[in-house]
Design a protein around this motif. Structure first.
Motif, PDB file in Angstrom:
ATOM      1  N   ASN A  72      19.760  64.880 -21.852  1.00 18.84           N
ATOM      2  CA  ASN A  72      19.888  65.963 -22.954  1.00 18.84           C
ATOM      3  C   ASN A  72      20.094  67.306 -22.493  1.00 18.84           C
ATOM      4  O   ASN A  72      19.544  68.251 -23.227  1.00 18.84           O
ATOM      5  CB  ASN A  72      18.772  65.655 -24.062  1.00 18.84           C
ATOM      6  CG  ASN A  72      18.977  66.226 -25.336  1.00 18.84           C
ATOM      7  OD1 ASN A  72      20.230  66.221 -25.836  1.00 18.84           O
ATOM      8  ND2 ASN A  72      18.230  66.556 -26.070  1.00 18.84           N
ATOM      9  N   PHE A 132      15.551  59.668 -32.819  1.00 13.32           N
ATOM     10  CA  PHE A 132      15.537  60.861 -31.968  1.00 13.32           C
ATOM     11  C   PHE A 132      15.634  62.004 -33.077  1.00 13.32           C
ATOM     12  O   PHE A 132      16.580  61.862 -34.056  1.00 13.32           O
ATOM     13  CB  PHE A 132      16.717  61.084 -31.267  1.00 13.32           C
ATOM     14  CG  PHE A 132      16.775  59.970 -30.110  1.00 13.32           C
ATOM     15  CD1 PHE A 132      16.242  60.622 -28.771  1.00 13.32           C
ATOM     16  CD2 PHE A 132      16.929  58.760 -29.974  1.00 13.32           C
ATOM     17  CE1 PHE A 132      16.220  59.748 -27.618  1.00 13.32           C
ATOM     18  CE2 PHE A 132      17.022  58.095 -28.953  1.00 13.32           C
ATOM     19  CZ  PHE A 132      16.567  58.551 -27.816  1.00 13.32           C
ATOM     20  N   THR A 190      13.735  55.292 -22.300  1.00 13.47           N
ATOM     21  CA  THR A 190      14.527  56.442 -22.702  1.00 13.47           C
ATOM     22  C   THR A 190      13.770  57.707 -23.008  1.00 13.47           C
ATOM     23  O   THR A 190      14.359  58.805 -22.836  1.00 13.47           O
ATOM     24  CB  THR A 190      14.789  55.626 -24.125  1.00 13.47           C
ATOM     25  OG1 THR A 190      16.031  54.561 -23.803  1.00 13.47           O
ATOM     26  CG2 THR A 190      15.627  56.827 -25.047  1.00 13.47           C
ATOM     27  N   GLN A 191      12.438  57.442 -23.305  1.00 16.26           N
ATOM     28  CA  GLN A 191      11.682  58.708 -23.552  1.00 16.26           C
ATOM     29  C   GLN A 191      11.496  59.387 -22.420  1.00 16.26           C
ATOM     30  O   GLN A 191      11.263  60.881 -22.213  1.00 16.26           O
ATOM     31  CB  GLN A 191      10.539  58.204 -24.331  1.00 16.26           C
ATOM     32  CG  GLN A 191      10.418  57.872 -25.761  1.00 16.26           C
ATOM     33  CD  GLN A 191       9.182  57.238 -26.099  1.00 16.26           C
ATOM     34  OE1 GLN A 191       8.376  56.959 -25.517  1.00 16.26           O
ATOM     35  NE2 GLN A 191       9.121  57.096 -27.750  1.00 16.26           N
ATOM     36  N   CYS A 227      15.286  61.266 -21.669  1.00 18.15           N
ATOM     37  CA  CYS A 227      15.696  61.958 -22.573  1.00 18.15           C
ATOM     38  C   CYS A 227      14.855  63.068 -22.992  1.00 18.15           C
ATOM     39  O   CYS A 227      14.345  63.101 -23.918  1.00 18.15           O
ATOM     40  CB  CYS A 227      16.503  61.552 -23.785  1.00 18.15           C
ATOM     41  SG  CYS A 227      17.395  62.580 -24.822  1.00 18.15           S
ATOM     42  N   GLY A 241      13.663  66.281 -26.637  1.00 18.58           N
ATOM     43  CA  GLY A 241      14.289  64.932 -26.861  1.00 18.58           C
ATOM     44  C   GLY A 241      15.183  65.244 -28.347  1.00 18.58           C
ATOM     45  O   GLY A 241      15.457  64.190 -29.144  1.00 18.58           O
ATOM     46  N   ARG A 242      15.200  66.297 -28.686  1.00 13.76           N
ATOM     47  CA  ARG A 242      15.984  66.617 -29.902  1.00 13.76           C
ATOM     48  C   ARG A 242      17.634  66.625 -29.827  1.00 13.76           C
ATOM     49  O   ARG A 242      18.044  67.151 -28.789  1.00 13.76           O
ATOM     50  CB  ARG A 242      15.816  67.988 -30.521  1.00 13.76           C
ATOM     51  CG  ARG A 242      14.323  67.989 -31.162  1.00 13.76           C
ATOM     52  CD  ARG A 242      14.100  69.418 -31.760  1.00 13.76           C
ATOM     53  NE  ARG A 242      12.909  69.464 -32.553  1.00 13.76           N
ATOM     54  CZ  ARG A 242      12.718  69.234 -33.799  1.00 13.76           C
ATOM     55  NH1 ARG A 242      13.900  68.968 -34.413  1.00 13.76           N
ATOM     56  NH2 ARG A 242      11.208  69.549 -34.148  1.00 13.76           N
TER      57      ARG A 242
END
Length: 563
Positions: A194, A258, A463-464, A467, A472-473
């Motif tokens: 991201n 998300f 994933t956390q 991203c 994480g937006r």
């Protein structure tokens, strides 16, 4: 071997070598009428045999006689003998021809014009480098890259230059391909983390923002992401260690929320389950070998169940999934029905299991003692009346002519309940009833389901960790850009799983060589989804990565010296 050479002597001979077997000589060097006419124009045996050899070499491997000799290969004796025999000329006549360099050069020029080819020039170098770069996109090995250059020159009807020139073009093309690959990888990582292209360029060495923009426009496509993911999943599936976690026959799927960038429509929908912020769900399918083989971007308010079959039917990998797990959000009677009709065993973990009722085919009175557990009776007549339509729908889904999520949403969108929709629901109630009975009777089924869903949760945790930028937006406004974020993230996770599995296999082999007991039953409880050894932020040294020719060796503990 010279460090600037990609090919060894044996490979060079294999690439442009001349066969010695007669059958191969016949196939490659049987002259046509036009070739024979060019040879017959010469006035003596030496010139005729010399021209014949020049014509033969221009046909294969595509070099002039002077270029062949300058390459240090010497006269091809088997070919000379074959040509002399075929044309009825004395073989020793060639010795007089080979010593006349000017004549040889003049003949080469005339023959090139007659055969529609032209001599190689310095201006061909960029063309050769581009051909090498194209070949190097799929491999780092010298022989396929060399073949790519030579094939391009033959197609363009350009005689081959010296092998040293081809070597330099191959090296330059490989370097260009590596640099382009690094730009593409940086663009993928910009999606996955991201970070975005501008911040990725600012954090990178060896890759500029312009290169990232070009790479994204040239390579970042939904179909490319799918193909790359399938390649990684298939490669991981072939690793022996992957089999200790599963055979690739079961999978699970789950959504991960998300947050969007703003409280307007492009920022996603609001789902009270996740708070007041709008956002999206990345709905991912994960195999029993921990590989994430499919991803879709859903509205946070969308139901997950219609998308369960999309990932099972259209993932494009070699996995052969036969049993699939979801949580309650992925379970509807329609999914039960379609999975059964498609030969899949659907096993959801139902949160409201105690509130569900079994669906009998006969009247409730036929099941004494089960009255409180029974719901409405199955309408078998509805199934019979629409059986042909059901089969057509299933065939369309299996062949790919219809997408399951689209069809399920269309059936549910009718103002009045569609009869086909109702018939599917009745089949689903039958399958759900059978599943509930299996669930109650089989602790092994419950364990398999829980273990499968745990693998999805492990993937969510990774994933956390990846991203993290912009908290994480997902601020992208278009669905296409959001799908690129999800696909890049999924691809990076698949790469981590493959990378970890490769090194874990080496660690296991090391332990076993040293007499340590490492049974597969114990290894089944390990996971390739760890990331403590991976840095997801900092400086990205792409220039250094482009020079890497092999992966790092496994770091092993240093044995202590005996006292």
């Amino acid at each position: 071997m010279d460090k600037n050479r990609l090919l060894g002597d044996a490979e060079r001979r294999a690439l442009i070598g001349i066969p010695e077997e007669r059958d191969q000589l016949v196939r490659l060097y049987t002259f046509e009428a036009g070739d024979l006419a060019l040879i017959a124009e010469r006035r003596d045996d030496a010139n005729r045999l010399g021209v014949a050899l020049q014509v033969a070499l221009l046909h294969h491997p595509g070099m002039t006689l002077a270029g062949w000799l300058q390459g240090g290969f010497g006269l091809p004796s088997a070919l000379v003998s074959f040509l002399a025999e075929t044309l009825g000329l004395p073989e020793d006549a060639l010795s007089a021809y080979a010593g006349r360099d000017l004549t040889m050069t003049d003949h080469a020029r005339e023959l090139a014009q007659a055969l529609g080819v032209r001599a190689p020039a310095r201006g061909d170098i960029p063309f050769m480098i581009a051909a090498a770069a194209k070949a190097a996109h799929g491999t780092d090995k010298g022989l396929p890259i060399a073949s790519g250059v030579i094939d391009a020159l033959r197609t363009a009807k350009i005689p081959l230059p010296s092998l040293s020139t081809i070597e330099r073009a191959r090296l330059a093309g490989r370097a260009r391909a590596r640099k382009a690959a690094m730009s593409a990888l940086a663009a993928i990582l910009a999606d996955a983390t991201n970070l975005g292209l501008s911040r990725m360029a600012a954090s990178s060495h060896g890759v500029t923002r312009d290169q990232l923009i070009w790479a994204k426009d040239a390579h970042i496509r939904e179909e490319n992401y799918r193909a790359a993911l399938a390649c990684l999943i298939n490669a991981h599936h072939r690793l022996p260690l992957a089999a200790v976690w599963g055979e690739g026959t079961t999978s699970s799927s789950d959504g991960q929320f998300f947050r969007g960038g703003e409280r307007v429509a492009p920022g996603g929908d609001v789902n009270a389950r996740y708070g007041v912020d709008p956002g999206f769900s990345f709905y991912t399918h994960v195999s029993d070998q921990h590989g994430p083989f499919h991803v879709a971007v859903l509205s946070a308010a969308a139901h997950e169940a219609p998308y369960v079959l999309d990932g099972l039917l259209h993932h494009g990998t070699t996995l052969s999934v036969r049993e699939h797990y979801t949580d309650t959000g992925g379970a509807t009677d329609h999914v039960f029905a379609l999975c059964a009709l498609l030969g899949l065993h659907f096993c959801p973990r139902l949160r409201d299991f105690p509130d569900r009722r079994l669906s009998p085919i006969a009247a409730a009175a036929a099941y004494p003692g089960l009255g409180p557990l029974l719901g409405k009776r199955i309408r078998s007549d509805l199934i019979k009346d629409h059986w042909d339509d059901i089969l057509r729908l299933v065939a369309s889904l299996k062949s790919g002519h219809a997408i399951s999520s689209v069809m399920m949403k269309k059936l549910a969108a009718f103002e009045r309940q569609n009869q086909l929709d109702l018939a599917l629901q009745e089949i689903g109630r039958i399958e759900r009833t059978l599943f509930m009975l299996d669930w109650l009777e089989s602790p092994a089924l419950r364990r398999r389901c829980q273990a499968g869903l745990n693998k999805s949760e492990q993937r969510h945790a990774l994933t956390q960790a990846i991203c993290t930028f912009r908290q994480g937006r997902i601020i992208d406004r278009s669905h296409e850009a959001q799908l690129y974020r999800a696909s890049g993230l999924n691809l990076v996770i698949a790469a981590i799983v493959h990378w970890n599995t490769t090194y874990m296999a080496e660690a296991v082999a090391h332990l076993r060589r040293n007499g340590e007991t490492t049974p597969d039953a114990l290894l089944a409880h390990t996971s390739p989804v760890g990331w403590e050894h991976i840095a997801f932020s900092g400086d990205f040294l792409w220039d250094r990565a482009a020079k890497t020719t092999a992966r790092k060796a496994l770091i092993l503990p240093i044995a202590k010296a005996a006292a």
